[in-house]
Design an enzyme around this catalytic site. Sequence first.
Site, PDB file in Angstrom:
ATOM      1  N   LYS A  53      42.969  48.905  49.062  1.00  0.00           N
ATOM      2  CA  LYS A  53      43.855  47.836  49.164  1.00  0.00           C
ATOM      3  C   LYS A  53      44.664  48.116  50.404  1.00  0.00           C
ATOM      4  O   LYS A  53      44.848  47.277  51.041  1.00  0.00           O
ATOM      5  CB  LYS A  53      44.987  47.819  47.942  1.00  0.00           C
ATOM      6  CG  LYS A  53      43.943  47.316  46.633  1.00  0.00           C
ATOM      7  CD  LYS A  53      44.585  47.350  45.238  1.00  0.00           C
ATOM      8  CE  LYS A  53      43.684  46.940  44.068  1.00  0.00           C
ATOM      9  NZ  LYS A  53      43.986  47.087  43.068  1.00  0.00           N
ATOM     10  N   GLN A  97      49.124  49.185  39.943  1.00  0.00           N
ATOM     11  CA  GLN A  97      47.770  49.609  39.485  1.00  0.00           C
ATOM     12  C   GLN A  97      47.995  50.200  38.076  1.00  0.00           C
ATOM     13  O   GLN A  97      48.489  50.934  37.732  1.00  0.00           O
ATOM     14  CB  GLN A  97      47.352  50.821  40.436  1.00  0.00           C
ATOM     15  CG  GLN A  97      45.812  51.111  40.439  1.00  0.00           C
ATOM     16  CD  GLN A  97      44.945  50.137  40.549  1.00  0.00           C
ATOM     17  OE1 GLN A  97      44.966  49.432  41.886  1.00  0.00           O
ATOM     18  NE2 GLN A  97      44.025  49.914  40.021  1.00  0.00           N
ATOM     19  N   ASP A 120      48.518  39.737  41.212  1.00  0.00           N
ATOM     20  CA  ASP A 120      47.542  40.271  40.104  1.00  0.00           C
ATOM     21  C   ASP A 120      47.202  38.975  39.037  1.00  0.00           C
ATOM     22  O   ASP A 120      46.400  38.927  38.417  1.00  0.00           O
ATOM     23  CB  ASP A 120      47.946  41.553  39.530  1.00  0.00           C
ATOM     24  CG  ASP A 120      46.791  42.646  39.720  1.00  0.00           C
ATOM     25  OD1 ASP A 120      45.721  42.175  40.103  1.00  0.00           O
ATOM     26  OD2 ASP A 120      47.288  43.592  39.100  1.00  0.00           O
TER      27      ASP A 120
END
Length: 285
Positions: A53, A97, A120
């Site tokens: 990322k 994460q 997300d």
Amino acid sequence: MTAQIINGKAISDMIREEVKAETDKLRQQGVVPGLAVVLVGEDPASKVYVGSKEKACIQLGFYSEVHRLSADTSEEELLALIHKLNEQSTINGILVQLPLPKHINEKAVIDAISVDKDVDGFHPESVGNLVIGDDSLLPCTPAGVIELIKRAGTDIAGKHAVVIGRSNIVGKPVAMLLLRENATVTICHSRTANLKEIASQADILVAAIGRAKAIDSSYVKPGAVVIDVGINRLPDGKLAGDVDYEDCLEVSGAITPVPGGVGPMTITMLMSNTLKAAKKAHGIG
Ligand code: NAD
């Protein structure tokens, strides 16, 4: 007949070019999309994802912050960081994460992320917006699945789409997005009776099960578009999808390989979401 192979890497590269071109234009207006990624602990797979990322941010000219926190970080400390990032104007997207260490309540953390920065797409308000069809940041892997189907030249409207899997991160949002694209959607799961019978009626078959090669050609209607979300590690170390690719290649109309199908799309859609959030934050259409 052999299937069209849907090249997720090539489609992902194409979308990144588009995101980069838009980012370059935004920069001329003084806007730089910013993504903060938060990693708690030392999970090896998570470390790799976070690294990818960060690399994508650099490649596209985004501002990037990676917060690597120790495994014993308390929930309060993590929430304090989220609140700080929510307020920080250089940050347009926040990604924590997952999975988090067991002592941290994942839901409390996801709920704390500002919905405008929820790149997300896991915040309950983002999920609600998706379901009622309001504009929102879409979860990355499901959004990637839809992009792959469209860019492979498939018209979704009116098709029968069967999604195997009902998780909150893949199956359910994929089904909602297909519905939004006017497919007729059936959701199957571990308790579905007659899975094969239902799957083999699908014009579009999406497998998000988490069981290597669970779907063979007997589940596939001739000519169907087959999208394999699964990423499974085989005993020999190789990766396999949920679909038996070799076996389904002949019968499918189009099919995604693993690796090189859905996988490359996830981070690309994250970048696309961050760009979208940055534009919205600056009132740019
Ligand atoms: P999950 O374990 O949360 O959900 C699996 C779903 O499959 C469940 O809803 C379950 O009901 C269903 N299922 C299980 N066994 C079944 C069976 N025998 N028949 C029918 N349905 C069955 O998994 P998930 O998080 O949704 O992930 C699914 C797969 O996608 C995994 O392989 C995961 O690694 C992969 N994945 C890939 C990406 C990506 O970027 N490409 C992202 C997320 C997940």
